[in-house]
Design a protein around this motif. Sequence first.
Motif, PDB file in Angstrom:
ATOM      1  N   MET A 275      29.289  52.255  35.134  1.00  0.00           N
ATOM      2  CA  MET A 275      30.432  51.227  34.752  1.00  0.00           C
ATOM      3  C   MET A 275      29.680  50.148  33.755  1.00  0.00           C
ATOM      4  SD  MET A 275      33.308  48.891  36.412  1.00  0.00           S
ATOM      5  CE  MET A 275      33.846  50.468  36.970  1.00  0.00           C
ATOM      6  N   ARG A 276      28.360  49.736  34.245  1.00  0.00           N
ATOM      7  CA  ARG A 276      27.548  48.701  33.334  1.00  0.00           C
ATOM      8  C   ARG A 276      27.597  49.388  32.010  1.00  0.00           C
ATOM      9  NH1 ARG A 276      21.787  48.399  34.554  1.00  0.00           N
ATOM     10  NH2 ARG A 276      21.682  50.636  33.886  1.00  0.00           N
ATOM     11  N   ASP A 277      27.231  50.784  31.871  1.00  0.00           N
ATOM     12  CA  ASP A 277      26.892  51.398  30.634  1.00  0.00           C
ATOM     13  C   ASP A 277      28.395  51.362  29.835  1.00  0.00           C
ATOM     14  OD1 ASP A 277      24.173  51.573  31.247  1.00  0.00           O
ATOM     15  OD2 ASP A 277      24.393  53.559  31.760  1.00  0.00           O
ATOM     16  N   LEU A 278      29.154  51.714  30.516  1.00  0.00           N
ATOM     17  CA  LEU A 278      30.490  51.792  29.752  1.00  0.00           C
ATOM     18  C   LEU A 278      30.952  50.721  29.294  1.00  0.00           C
ATOM     19  CD1 LEU A 278      33.207  54.052  29.738  1.00  0.00           C
ATOM     20  CD2 LEU A 278      34.056  52.233  31.356  1.00  0.00           C
ATOM     21  N   LEU A 279      30.978  49.475  30.407  1.00  0.00           N
ATOM     22  CA  LEU A 279      31.530  48.387  29.710  1.00  0.00           C
ATOM     23  C   LEU A 279      30.385  47.583  28.582  1.00  0.00           C
ATOM     24  CD1 LEU A 279      32.678  46.708  33.025  1.00  0.00           C
ATOM     25  CD2 LEU A 279      33.841  47.862  31.248  1.00  0.00           C
ATOM     26  N   ARG A 280      29.099  48.112  28.478  1.00  0.00           N
ATOM     27  CA  ARG A 280      28.062  47.458  27.857  1.00  0.00           C
ATOM     28  C   ARG A 280      28.491  48.279  26.275  1.00  0.00           C
ATOM     29  NH1 ARG A 280      26.259  43.804  27.804  1.00  0.00           N
ATOM     30  NH2 ARG A 280      26.900  43.717  25.676  1.00  0.00           N
ATOM     31  N   GLY A 281      28.806  49.352  26.366  1.00  0.00           N
ATOM     32  CA  GLY A 281      29.051  50.188  25.208  1.00  0.00           C
ATOM     33  C   GLY A 281      30.319  49.595  24.424  1.00  0.00           C
ATOM     34  N   PHE A 282      31.375  49.294  25.264  1.00  0.00           N
ATOM     35  CA  PHE A 282      32.744  48.641  25.121  1.00  0.00           C
ATOM     36  C   PHE A 282      32.442  47.259  24.213  1.00  0.00           C
ATOM     37  CE2 PHE A 282      36.522  46.061  25.617  1.00  0.00           C
ATOM     38  CZ  PHE A 282      37.493  47.006  25.155  1.00  0.00           C
ATOM     39  N   ALA A 283      31.765  46.470  24.845  1.00  0.00           N
ATOM     40  CA  ALA A 283      31.298  45.189  24.327  1.00  0.00           C
ATOM     41  C   ALA A 283      30.512  45.399  22.990  1.00  0.00           C
ATOM     42  CB  ALA A 283      30.491  44.256  25.493  1.00  0.00           C
ATOM     43  N   ASN A 284      29.578  46.088  23.069  1.00  0.00           N
ATOM     44  CA  ASN A 284      28.862  46.394  21.925  1.00  0.00           C
ATOM     45  C   ASN A 284      29.699  46.942  20.778  1.00  0.00           C
ATOM     46  OD1 ASN A 284      26.349  45.612  23.046  1.00  0.00           O
ATOM     47  ND2 ASN A 284      25.835  47.774  23.252  1.00  0.00           N
ATOM     48  N   ASP A 285      30.682  47.635  20.886  1.00  0.00           N
ATOM     49  CA  ASP A 285      31.668  47.628  19.810  1.00  0.00           C
ATOM     50  C   ASP A 285      32.571  46.647  19.592  1.00  0.00           C
ATOM     51  OD1 ASP A 285      30.670  50.283  19.635  1.00  0.00           O
ATOM     52  OD2 ASP A 285      32.107  51.297  20.909  1.00  0.00           O
ATOM     53  N   GLY A 286      32.198  45.258  20.003  1.00  0.00           N
ATOM     54  CA  GLY A 286      33.023  44.189  19.667  1.00  0.00           C
ATOM     55  C   GLY A 286      34.061  43.913  20.792  1.00  0.00           C
ATOM     56  N   GLY A 287      34.195  44.644  21.841  1.00  0.00           N
ATOM     57  CA  GLY A 287      35.350  44.115  22.817  1.00  0.00           C
ATOM     58  C   GLY A 287      34.917  43.109  23.730  1.00  0.00           C
ATOM     59  N   THR A 288      35.822  42.600  24.200  1.00  0.00           N
ATOM     60  CA  THR A 288      35.788  41.512  25.174  1.00  0.00           C
ATOM     61  C   THR A 288      36.075  41.982  26.511  1.00  0.00           C
ATOM     62  OG1 THR A 288      36.460  39.784  23.635  1.00  0.00           O
ATOM     63  CG2 THR A 288      36.425  39.009  25.795  1.00  0.00           C
ATOM     64  N   VAL A 289      34.963  41.711  27.651  1.00  0.00           N
ATOM     65  CA  VAL A 289      35.409  42.217  28.970  1.00  0.00           C
ATOM     66  C   VAL A 289      35.036  41.163  29.770  1.00  0.00           C
ATOM     67  CG1 VAL A 289      34.559  43.816  30.661  1.00  0.00           C
ATOM     68  CG2 VAL A 289      34.227  44.541  28.589  1.00  0.00           C
ATOM     69  N   LEU A 290      36.176  41.030  30.840  1.00  0.00           N
ATOM     70  CA  LEU A 290      36.401  40.066  31.938  1.00  0.00           C
ATOM     71  C   LEU A 290      36.618  40.996  33.081  1.00  0.00           C
ATOM     72  CD1 LEU A 290      36.379  37.060  33.172  1.00  0.00           C
ATOM     73  CD2 LEU A 290      38.834  37.437  33.050  1.00  0.00           C
ATOM     74  N   LEU A 291      35.575  40.944  33.959  1.00  0.00           N
ATOM     75  CA  LEU A 291      35.989  41.728  35.407  1.00  0.00           C
ATOM     76  C   LEU A 291      35.307  40.691  36.479  1.00  0.00           C
ATOM     77  CD1 LEU A 291      32.900  44.125  36.408  1.00  0.00           C
ATOM     78  CD2 LEU A 291      32.656  42.199  34.662  1.00  0.00           C
ATOM     79  N   SER A 292      36.078  41.180  37.464  1.00  0.00           N
ATOM     80  CA  SER A 292      35.961  40.245  38.723  1.00  0.00           C
ATOM     81  C   SER A 292      35.119  41.024  39.784  1.00  0.00           C
ATOM     82  CB  SER A 292      37.206  39.829  39.211  1.00  0.00           C
ATOM     83  OG  SER A 292      37.997  40.882  39.884  1.00  0.00           O
ATOM     84  N   SER A 293      34.577  40.453  40.913  1.00  0.00           N
ATOM     85  CA  SER A 293      34.080  40.990  41.973  1.00  0.00           C
ATOM     86  C   SER A 293      33.703  39.781  42.989  1.00  0.00           C
ATOM     87  CB  SER A 293      32.819  41.599  41.720  1.00  0.00           C
ATOM     88  OG  SER A 293      32.109  42.276  42.828  1.00  0.00           O
ATOM     89  N   HIS A 294      33.640  40.363  44.349  1.00  0.00           N
ATOM     90  CA  HIS A 294      33.415  39.317  45.322  1.00  0.00           C
ATOM     91  C   HIS A 294      32.149  39.530  45.561  1.00  0.00           C
ATOM     92  CE1 HIS A 294      34.497  42.918  47.523  1.00  0.00           C
ATOM     93  NE2 HIS A 294      33.896  42.655  48.560  1.00  0.00           N
ATOM     94  N   LEU A 295      31.288  40.670  44.999  1.00  0.00           N
ATOM     95  CA  LEU A 295      29.697  40.733  45.371  1.00  0.00           C
ATOM     96  C   LEU A 295      28.769  40.312  44.263  1.00  0.00           C
ATOM     97  CD1 LEU A 295      30.392  44.463  46.889  1.00  0.00           C
ATOM     98  CD2 LEU A 295      30.030  42.368  47.923  1.00  0.00           C
ATOM     99  N   LEU A 296      28.142  39.612  44.539  1.00  0.00           N
ATOM    100  CA  LEU A 296      27.073  39.005  43.474  1.00  0.00           C
ATOM    101  C   LEU A 296      26.231  40.277  42.922  1.00  0.00           C
ATOM    102  CD1 LEU A 296      25.511  36.863  42.288  1.00  0.00           C
ATOM    103  CD2 LEU A 296      24.243  36.483  44.318  1.00  0.00           C
ATOM    104  N   HIS A 297      25.866  41.070  43.709  1.00  0.00           N
ATOM    105  CA  HIS A 297      25.105  42.158  43.102  1.00  0.00           C
ATOM    106  C   HIS A 297      25.787  43.023  41.843  1.00  0.00           C
ATOM    107  CE1 HIS A 297      22.708  45.925  42.976  1.00  0.00           C
ATOM    108  NE2 HIS A 297      23.856  46.639  43.165  1.00  0.00           N
ATOM    109  N   GLU A 298      27.025  43.107  42.109  1.00  0.00           N
ATOM    110  CA  GLU A 298      27.730  44.150  41.152  1.00  0.00           C
ATOM    111  C   GLU A 298      27.797  43.102  39.932  1.00  0.00           C
ATOM    112  OE1 GLU A 298      31.105  46.352  44.123  1.00  0.00           O
ATOM    113  OE2 GLU A 298      31.860  44.799  42.701  1.00  0.00           O
ATOM    114  N   ILE A 299      27.922  41.855  40.006  1.00  0.00           N
ATOM    115  CA  ILE A 299      28.137  41.095  38.835  1.00  0.00           C
ATOM    116  C   ILE A 299      26.818  40.997  38.009  1.00  0.00           C
ATOM    117  CG2 ILE A 299      28.454  38.643  37.858  1.00  0.00           C
ATOM    118  CD1 ILE A 299      30.957  40.005  38.628  1.00  0.00           C
ATOM    119  N   GLU A 300      25.791  40.880  38.934  1.00  0.00           N
ATOM    120  CA  GLU A 300      24.298  40.833  38.628  1.00  0.00           C
ATOM    121  C   GLU A 300      23.994  42.056  37.550  1.00  0.00           C
ATOM    122  OE1 GLU A 300      22.040  38.963  42.116  1.00  0.00           O
ATOM    123  OE2 GLU A 300      20.768  40.139  40.762  1.00  0.00           O
TER     124      GLU A 300
END
Length: 310
Positions: free
Chosen positions: A167-192
Amino acid sequence: MITVDGLTKRYGQLTAVDEVSFTAEPGRVMGFLGPNGAGKSTSMRMMVGLSEPTSGTAHILGRRFGELPNPGREVGVLLDASAQHGGRTGREILSLAAGTMGLPKAWGDAALERVSLTPEEARRRVGNYSLGMRQRLGIAVALIGDPDVLILDEPANGLDPAGIRWMRDLLRGFANDGGTVLLSSHLLHEIEVIADDILVIGNGRIVARGTKEQLLTEGGTLARSADPAALAAALRAAGHASKQASSGALHTEADAGTVGQVALATGVALTELRAADSTGLEEMFLALTDDSQRDGLRDETDTKTEGTAA
Ligand SMILES: Nc1ncnc2c1ncn2[C@@H]1O[C@H](COP(=O)(O)OP(=O)(O)O)[C@@H](O)[C@H]1O
Ligand SMILES: [Mg+2]
């Protein structure tokens, strides 16, 4: 771009979301971190027009969600991956989503491919999907209209570590193409793992914000020794506050060199000395989690968390 200004939601006496303001920038992945009940889902529901704010505003690409001409082409939304109809197949759900947005059905296949669901998996009923497969399908639905913005509520829920990296790689690619991503989590590790920027919410309020690097390097130093009390006293005498972390080590804002000097001068042998990294954030996050589990202490916990306000 997502711009949220003074967003507030009250349910009777409860202020579920309290004056939340932030901007999520194109090209970046913003993680919205908070313990269960902190107000993440309520905030996101208001951003996508599913819940009316008590006050405040949320704009996506400069407009309120309801003013977007074809919302699915501008913002991809994943709110609750378990809510999909269990009797339909993955492919049917994507075809329906494509139909609703007036897109060719082939876009559904492209979305399936982007989330690495195989054609065989897409023919199965969603009721037989694992939580991780449901999350992938939910992300495919969010991506189908080729939007500029993604708003994903707990998308990593149910993913194993490899799935989280995917998921990190997918969202990274989306952002690198100019996209904006907001994702939530209750786990610090996932967000890190996933996010560039972090917004921490507790009891409806933003209690910390910054780039991941900022929040992680503000962590100070961790020092373990045979005599933590003597080390703490020596640090105090040298003008550095410290506190015992939950692991038993001392956590101080002083840098490692200073702690080493103080320990040497005091004759206390160190058994471990390192940058605390995420420990500062983790301690704050644990305190928030504790607070939100104690119902009825809302007012006291609010003033307590204000001390760490960014
Ligand atoms: N429809 C609702 N009516 C009353 N209270 C609600 C409603 N939705 C959420 N809440 C409350 O608002 C708070 C925030 O919930 P939520 O936004 O779901 O938190 P999170 O997504 O961070 O776990 C919680 O105390 C929750 O019980
Ligand atoms: Mg939630």
